[in-house]
Design an enzyme around this catalytic site. Structure first.
Site, PDB file in Angstrom:
ATOM      1  N   ASN A   9       0.865  -1.180   0.000  1.00 19.05           N
ATOM      2  CA  ASN A   9       0.000   0.000   0.000  1.00 19.05           C
ATOM      3  C   ASN A   9       0.901   1.228   0.000  1.00 19.05           C
ATOM      4  OD1 ASN A   9      -1.787   2.049   0.560  1.00 19.05           O
ATOM      5  ND2 ASN A   9      -2.270   1.354   2.634  1.00 19.05           N
ATOM      6  N   LYS A  11       0.139   4.271  -0.311  1.00 18.28           N
ATOM      7  CA  LYS A  11      -0.499   5.470   0.270  1.00 18.28           C
ATOM      8  C   LYS A  11      -0.215   6.683  -0.637  1.00 18.28           C
ATOM      9  CE  LYS A  11      -0.072   3.252   4.697  1.00 18.28           C
ATOM     10  NZ  LYS A  11      -0.003   3.345   6.141  1.00 18.28           N
ATOM     11  N   HIS A  94      -9.466   1.013   4.873  1.00 20.63           N
ATOM     12  CA  HIS A  94      -8.166   1.221   5.510  1.00 20.63           C
ATOM     13  C   HIS A  94      -8.326   2.181   6.697  1.00 20.63           C
ATOM     14  CE1 HIS A  94      -4.080   2.525   6.233  1.00 20.63           C
ATOM     15  NE2 HIS A  94      -3.728   1.365   5.717  1.00 20.63           N
ATOM     16  N   GLU A  96      -6.699   4.612   7.693  1.00 22.37           N
ATOM     17  CA  GLU A  96      -6.548   6.048   7.399  1.00 22.37           C
ATOM     18  C   GLU A  96      -7.817   6.617   6.767  1.00 22.37           C
ATOM     19  OE1 GLU A  96      -2.842   5.460   5.403  1.00 22.37           O
ATOM     20  OE2 GLU A  96      -2.027   4.888   7.354  1.00 22.37           O
ATOM     21  N   GLU A 166      -5.268  -4.972  10.519  1.00 25.70           N
ATOM     22  CA  GLU A 166      -4.253  -3.950  10.727  1.00 25.70           C
ATOM     23  C   GLU A 166      -4.537  -3.208  12.027  1.00 25.70           C
ATOM     24  OE1 GLU A 166      -2.273  -2.801   6.762  1.00 25.70           O
ATOM     25  OE2 GLU A 166      -4.047  -1.566   6.994  1.00 25.70           O
ATOM     26  N   GLY A 172       2.523   2.308  10.678  1.00 27.00           N
ATOM     27  CA  GLY A 172       3.451   3.421  10.499  1.00 27.00           C
ATOM     28  C   GLY A 172       4.118   3.862  11.783  1.00 27.00           C
ATOM     29  N   SER A 212       3.572  -2.097  10.241  1.00 25.99           N
ATOM     30  CA  SER A 212       5.030  -2.128  10.417  1.00 25.99           C
ATOM     31  C   SER A 212       5.659  -3.480  10.056  1.00 25.99           C
ATOM     32  CB  SER A 212       5.411  -1.695  11.831  1.00 25.99           C
ATOM     33  OG  SER A 212       4.942  -0.378  12.078  1.00 25.99           O
ATOM     34  N   GLY A 234       5.013   1.386   4.608  1.00 23.59           N
ATOM     35  CA  GLY A 234       6.344   1.989   4.448  1.00 23.59           C
ATOM     36  C   GLY A 234       7.364   1.094   3.759  1.00 23.59           C
TER      37      GLY A 234
END
Ligand code: PGA
Length: 250
Positions: A9, A11, A94, A96, A166, A172, A212, A234
């Site tokens: 992902n 982002k 998600h 976010e 998640e 993150g 992570s 990330g």
């Protein structure tokens, strides 16, 4: 036997050249893997990424979708548009989008159903906040997000659904759920699928862990009996680290 998925992902990261270089790097370095590999680039780069991934087993999805076919929905993107540029998957729910963009369970459910009806595979993300875990509410939060997210989704459609667990506190942050914590949540989700669908659906649905994930923790997480792969943020932005995670997935 469930086939492992390693999904990236991206982002709101990369530019056009970086995204295409990233996919070219993945394509070159992929080698033999038993895992399904999916990337979720930003909307504007989907067409270019599809071209860069052409001829490889790398699949592509979008990070969001809207629930109507076309019309006066400024800024939104339809399932047909996504398929037109080569998307096979869409991320829905998600954290976010839930917590930063304010998406509610009703909208998440509509997106899940619209994606499935129109032939996209849906990666439905669920996960609890840190405060919810502290208050022993993980299971009730997962139950609520699964019940809403999958309302009206048939057992047959479940073959096009992937669940991503998640925990929000691990996204993150560098904090990863321990393999035991991940396995506990995944087992709960698999039992949920058995209870609300069938043992066959529970047995066949892939449940990914996200939060992570890095090359040095991926193998142990994915090695848990109920963890069927990873949704990586990330560490999916560099070909080397994403390839390291894929290698760890077997
Ligand atoms: P992270 O993100 O790997 O950077 O923690 C995971 C995700 O949000 O999907």
């Amino acid at each position: 036997m469930r086939q492992v998925i390693v999904a990236g992902n991206w982002k709101m990261n990369t530019n056009k050249a970086e995204g295409e270089a990233l996919v070219s790097g993945l394509k070159e370095g992929l080698g033999q893997t038993s895992a399904e590999v999916i990337v979720f680039p930003p909307f504007p780069y989907l067409g270019g990424i599809a071209a860069a991934a052409d001829g490889s087993p790398i699949q592509m999805g979008s990070q969001d979708v809207y629930i109507e076919d076309n019309g006066a929905f400024t800024g939104e993107v339809s399932t047909a548009m996504l398929k037109d540029v080569g998307c096979s998957h869409v991320l829905v729910g998600h954290s976010e989008r839930r917590h930063v963009l304010g998406e509610c369970n009703t909208l998440i459910n509509k997106k899940t159903r619209k994606g499935l009806e129109d032939g996209l595979k849906v990666v439905l993300c669920v996960g609890e906040l840190f405060e919810e875990r502290q208050a022993w509410q993980m299971e009730s939060v997962l139950n609520e997000q699964m019940s809403w997210g999958l309302a009206g989704v048939t057992a047959e459609q479940m073959s096009d659904v992937v669940i991503a667990y998640e925990p929000v506190w691990a996204i993150g942050t560098g904090l990863t759920a321990s393999p035991a914590q991940a396995e506990e949540a995944h087992l709960y989700l698999r039992k949920w699928l058995e209870l609300h669908y069938s043992s066959e659906v529970a047995e066949n649905t892939r449940i990914l862990y996200g939060g992570s994930v890095k090359p040095d923790n991926a193998a142990e997480l994915i090695g848990q009996p109920n963890v069927d792969g990873a949704l990586v943020g990330g560490a999916s932005l560099k070909a080397d680290s994403f390839l390291g995670i894929i290698a760890g997935a077997g």
